[in-house]
Scaffold this active site. Sequence first.
Site, PDB file in Angstrom:
ATOM      1  N   VAL A 104       0.877  -1.278  -0.015  1.00 30.12           N
ATOM      2  CA  VAL A 104      -0.092  -0.032  -0.010  1.00 30.12           C
ATOM      3  C   VAL A 104       0.744   1.394   0.142  1.00 30.12           C
ATOM      4  CG1 VAL A 104      -2.014  -1.061   1.006  1.00 30.12           C
ATOM      5  CG2 VAL A 104      -0.274   0.051   2.455  1.00 30.12           C
ATOM      6  N   LYS A 154      -6.288   2.952  15.763  1.00 32.90           N
ATOM      7  CA  LYS A 154      -5.298   3.447  16.976  1.00 32.90           C
ATOM      8  C   LYS A 154      -4.005   2.786  17.021  1.00 32.90           C
ATOM      9  CE  LYS A 154      -4.903   0.402  20.784  1.00 32.90           C
ATOM     10  NZ  LYS A 154      -4.808   0.024  21.857  1.00 32.90           N
ATOM     11  N   LYS A 188     -17.979  -0.930  23.212  1.00 33.64           N
ATOM     12  CA  LYS A 188     -18.305  -1.748  24.361  1.00 33.64           C
ATOM     13  C   LYS A 188     -19.646  -1.442  25.012  1.00 33.64           C
ATOM     14  CE  LYS A 188     -13.910  -3.076  25.894  1.00 33.64           C
ATOM     15  NZ  LYS A 188     -13.596  -4.358  26.160  1.00 33.64           N
ATOM     16  N   GLU A 222      -4.890  -6.353  33.144  1.00 36.25           N
ATOM     17  CA  GLU A 222      -5.100  -7.443  32.526  1.00 36.25           C
ATOM     18  C   GLU A 222      -4.027  -8.609  33.060  1.00 36.25           C
ATOM     19  OE1 GLU A 222      -5.791  -6.902  28.222  1.00 36.25           O
ATOM     20  OE2 GLU A 222      -4.355  -5.819  28.398  1.00 36.25           O
ATOM     21  N   ASP A 241      -0.838   2.471  24.673  1.00 41.97           N
ATOM     22  CA  ASP A 241      -1.588   1.544  24.060  1.00 41.97           C
ATOM     23  C   ASP A 241      -3.039   1.741  24.645  1.00 41.97           C
ATOM     24  OD1 ASP A 241      -2.384  -0.955  22.898  1.00 41.97           O
ATOM     25  OD2 ASP A 241      -2.123  -1.864  24.603  1.00 41.97           O
ATOM     26  N   HIS A 246      -8.065   4.582  24.847  1.00 40.34           N
ATOM     27  CA  HIS A 246      -9.423   3.885  25.409  1.00 40.34           C
ATOM     28  C   HIS A 246      -9.791   4.647  26.614  1.00 40.34           C
ATOM     29  CE1 HIS A 246      -8.759   0.720  22.377  1.00 40.34           C
ATOM     30  NE2 HIS A 246      -7.649   0.245  22.997  1.00 40.34           N
ATOM     31  N   LYS A 344      -0.317  -4.914  32.294  1.00 42.38           N
ATOM     32  CA  LYS A 344      -0.333  -6.199  31.712  1.00 42.38           C
ATOM     33  C   LYS A 344       0.418  -7.131  32.798  1.00 42.38           C
ATOM     34  CE  LYS A 344      -0.156  -5.762  26.530  1.00 42.38           C
ATOM     35  NZ  LYS A 344      -1.568  -6.441  26.561  1.00 42.38           N
TER      36      LYS A 344
END
Length: 474
Positions: A104, A154, A188, A222, A241, A246, A344
């Site tokens: 691309v 994102k 969500k 998480e 991230d 978010h 994480k």
Amino acid sequence: MSYPNSETHEHSPRIETLLILGASGDLTGRLLLPGLASLLAEGKGTDITLVGAGSDDWTAEQWRSRLKESFSAAHDTAQNAADDAGERALARIQTTSEYVRIDVTEPGALAKLLGSLQGPIAIYFALPPAISQKACSVLKASDLPAGTRLVLEKPFGSGQESAHALNETLASLVPEHQIHRVDHFLGKSTVLNILGLRFANRLLEPLWNNNHIEKVEIVFDEALTLEDRARYYDTAGALRDMIQSHLLEVMALIAIDPPTSISERDLRDQIGAVLRATAIDGAPAKSSRRARYTAGTIGACDVPNYVDEAGIDAARQTETLAEVQVAVSSWRWAGVPFILRSGKALGAARKEALITFKPVPHLPAGLTGVDTPTRLRIGFGPDTLQLEIDVNGPGDVFTLNRTTLSADLHASRLSPYGEVLDGVLSGDPLLSVRSDTAEECWRIVEPVLKAWKNNEVPLEEYPAGSDGPSGWPS
Ligand code: NDP
């Protein structure tokens, strides 16, 4: 979901072709195609033509077998059977969808591909961010087919300046309402429920301000580790991230003033206004923390030290856990800290917004046992709502007891990416991030990124499977 009072989508032309660039990538296989399957199962978008494209030398058969795999995984987890039109569309797409090999970034290649497709076309850039930016720049030289919609993932740019430059490039290609900057948290169901919870109940809105709220915490911790995404994650880290996109969007929905309508203009005007009033709460060295996981155990699994994972460059000092405190300078929120945190490889997943109310102004003498304030928890997975209050307890009736009023919220039948694609195909950017917001989110976190780069904030450590460094949450 339906989109009342939208200014644009009712007159938007129907999308004929959904072109996914990055067809062999992780996002496409794990989230986008299952999202598309959930949308088709609802009987929406059933007449589209799907084309996959990427730099891999795939055959159409390889692409179709990926479709089959992702669609059947979505089917296995669906709560309801697909309607007839949905079943037919799923079957048609997975036997006829074409794959095109393309670089691309090569001048003219994408424009040539677009010229060969039935329009109007929605182009989903499921590509590494730098490649998406380059592909958009290359497109500047060509005329896009009428009605083309551009769907950008994102992170949107890598800072305020590059987000602004990307916005300018996109604006030179199509009008703003044909640009969908994806933040799937806005798809969500629990996040969207914040709107109903806040604005359809008399109970909460009068208390939703600095007279009654002590602090707001938005946490997305998480147990998951890198999941083979070192290439992306090690250059991003937890702040870019999760928090930069978010969690700031979730914060905005918690903090906005009531919009006149849930439409792309009114809702996104309020989101833009509240983010413009938001900044890091004081010096970044005091209002932010960062840490990186070391070896540990999660459940029965041994987790290696982050820096020993393949593809990680320890010198980058990438954080896997980040926390920032922001303030909203407005009458409603002055003095209320908003704490945003995500990490994480933690021992327990914790995904929620926690609103802590101030203590009562006076507790009548004789009522004892109160030591915790009223708290409202909005869980983002599982989708729950919990109100923690004190009531007269058993035994001595004047000794107060903690009680939790709980509700499991019904998740939408569409997955978050199903909602995203619904907005794209119906031409409603309500749930996409507007250009000003994309830049504001970078403006808010940039002082922290700068302080971290200058080592003004130590990079702490925590063993995988723990609650984070000692003393966290702060
Ligand atoms: P991957 O690296 O897994 O996939 C990227 C895809 O782009 C691959 O198919 C790759 O093909 C293709 N590609 C790379 N360069 C070119 C090129 N020059 N021309 C054509 N195709 C090219 O990335 P992800 O799928 O993880 O991420 C894609 C986007 O989605 C990113 O912006 C990411 O931040 C975002 N995102 C990802 C999430 C996830 O969970 N994965 C979640 C939320 C957002 P090849 O392998 O042949 O190079």
